[in-house]
Design a protein around this motif. Structure first.
Motif, mmCIF file in Angstrom:
data_model
loop_
_atom_site.group_PDB
_atom_site.id
_atom_site.type_symbol
_atom_site.label_atom_id
_atom_site.label_comp_id
_atom_site.label_asym_id
_atom_site.label_seq_id
_atom_site.Cartn_x
_atom_site.Cartn_y
_atom_site.Cartn_z
ATOM 1 N N VAL A 1 2.894 -11.505 40.099
ATOM 2 C CA VAL A 1 1.932 -11.291 39.020
ATOM 3 C C VAL A 1 0.513 -11.539 39.523
ATOM 4 O O VAL A 1 -0.420 -10.796 39.194
ATOM 5 N N LEU A 2 0.339 -12.571 40.334
ATOM 6 C CA LEU A 2 -0.974 -12.862 40.905
ATOM 7 C C LEU A 2 -1.448 -11.718 41.809
ATOM 8 O O LEU A 2 -2.616 -11.315 41.759
ATOM 9 N N PHE A 3 -0.547 -11.168 42.612
ATOM 10 C CA PHE A 3 -0.887 -10.041 43.478
ATOM 11 C C PHE A 3 -1.286 -8.823 42.654
ATOM 12 O O PHE A 3 -2.303 -8.175 42.936
ATOM 13 N N VAL A 4 -0.493 -8.500 41.642
ATOM 14 C CA VAL A 4 -0.788 -7.333 40.802
ATOM 15 C C VAL A 4 -2.109 -7.536 40.067
ATOM 16 O O VAL A 4 -2.927 -6.612 39.966
ATOM 17 N N THR A 5 -2.343 -8.746 39.579
ATOM 18 C CA THR A 5 -3.590 -9.042 38.869
ATOM 19 C C THR A 5 -4.790 -8.908 39.800
ATOM 20 O O THR A 5 -5.834 -8.368 39.404
ATOM 21 N N ALA B 1 -7.723 -6.241 39.306
ATOM 22 C CA ALA B 1 -9.117 -6.677 39.209
ATOM 23 C C ALA B 1 -9.981 -5.981 40.247
ATOM 24 O O ALA B 1 -11.133 -5.609 39.971
ATOM 25 N N TRP B 2 -9.428 -5.775 41.443
ATOM 26 C CA TRP B 2 -10.181 -5.096 42.494
ATOM 27 C C TRP B 2 -10.483 -3.650 42.099
ATOM 28 O O TRP B 2 -11.585 -3.150 42.334
ATOM 29 N N PHE B 3 -9.526 -2.984 41.484
ATOM 30 C CA PHE B 3 -9.762 -1.614 41.050
ATOM 31 C C PHE B 3 -10.711 -1.564 39.851
ATOM 32 O O PHE B 3 -11.547 -0.678 39.759
ATOM 33 N N MET C 1 -8.465 3.892 36.280
ATOM 34 C CA MET C 1 -8.576 2.873 37.325
ATOM 35 C C MET C 1 -7.503 1.791 37.147
ATOM 36 O O MET C 1 -6.952 1.299 38.132
ATOM 37 N N ALA C 2 -7.182 1.445 35.913
ATOM 38 C CA ALA C 2 -6.111 0.470 35.675
ATOM 39 C C ALA C 2 -4.770 1.053 36.111
ATOM 40 O O ALA C 2 -3.948 0.359 36.721
ATOM 41 N N CYS C 3 -4.567 2.320 35.824
ATOM 42 C CA CYS C 3 -3.334 2.992 36.249
ATOM 43 C C CYS C 3 -3.249 3.045 37.766
ATOM 44 O O CYS C 3 -2.185 2.798 38.343
ATOM 45 N N ASP C 4 -4.359 3.329 38.434
ATOM 46 C CA ASP C 4 -4.383 3.360 39.896
ATOM 47 C C ASP C 4 -4.079 1.981 40.482
ATOM 48 O O ASP C 4 -3.329 1.857 41.450
ATOM 49 N N GLY C 5 -4.672 0.940 39.899
ATOM 50 C CA GLY C 5 -4.424 -0.417 40.388
ATOM 51 C C GLY C 5 -2.965 -0.822 40.244
ATOM 52 O O GLY C 5 -2.380 -1.419 41.152
ATOM 53 N N LEU C 6 -2.369 -0.491 39.119
ATOM 54 C CA LEU C 6 -0.955 -0.816 38.919
ATOM 55 C C LEU C 6 -0.059 0.025 39.822
ATOM 56 O O LEU C 6 0.948 -0.473 40.345
ATOM 57 N N THR C 7 -0.415 1.283 40.023
ATOM 58 C CA THR C 7 0.395 2.149 40.883
ATOM 59 C C THR C 7 0.379 1.665 42.324
ATOM 60 O O THR C 7 1.433 1.559 42.962
#
Length: 134
Positions: free
Chosen positions: A16-20, A24-26, A43-49
């Motif tokens: 979860v920390l890595f995904v967060t 946040a970076w995206f 951008m949120a979709c790109d970060g999660l993908t």
């Protein structure tokens, strides 16, 4: 709290920390003053993908290594390195002996990477659907 629960919390918490952090970076690249929600969702979709794919790839690489897919490459590299080092008292190790030693050292408990990556990609698909409906 049992050790099993603590290990699970640490494993999934680190995912979860890595995904967060990736999210946040995206999202820090978005100009929030424009109020463009399509861009924010994209951008949120790109970060999660990206984070989901990375988690799945690391989990898949560990799985493939555990199944012995990279044993031949490891043996070849080890044998090549030993050709350049003086032998001394070391005896030549056969491939079957190398594989048996590797089977004893297999990694266990990496399924959380695959589960976390799948959940993260599922969230990315939901955001993608919401983005396409806007």
């Amino acid at each position: 709290m049992s050790d099993h629960v603590k290990k699970g919390l640490i494993r999934y918490g680190s995912c979860v920390l890595f995904v967060t952090a990736m999210l946040a970076w995206f999202l820090c690249r978005v100009d929030w003053n424009t109020g463009d929600w399509k861009l924010i969702l994209r951008m949120a979709c790109d970060g999660l993908t990206v984070s989901g794919i990375l988690l799945l790839c690391v989990g898949g690489l560990i799985w493939a290594t555990n199944e012995g897919a990279l044993d031949g490459i490891g043996y070849a590299l080890k044998s090549t390195a030993h050709m350049f080092v003086p032998a001394g008292s070391r005896k030549h190790e056969r491939y079957s002996e190398y594989v048996e030693k590797r089977k004893e050292k297999r990694v266990k408990g990496y399924g959380f990477l695959l589960i976390s990556g799948g959940i993260t990609l599922g969230l990315a698909v939901i955001l993608l659907i919401i983005h396409s409906l806007m």
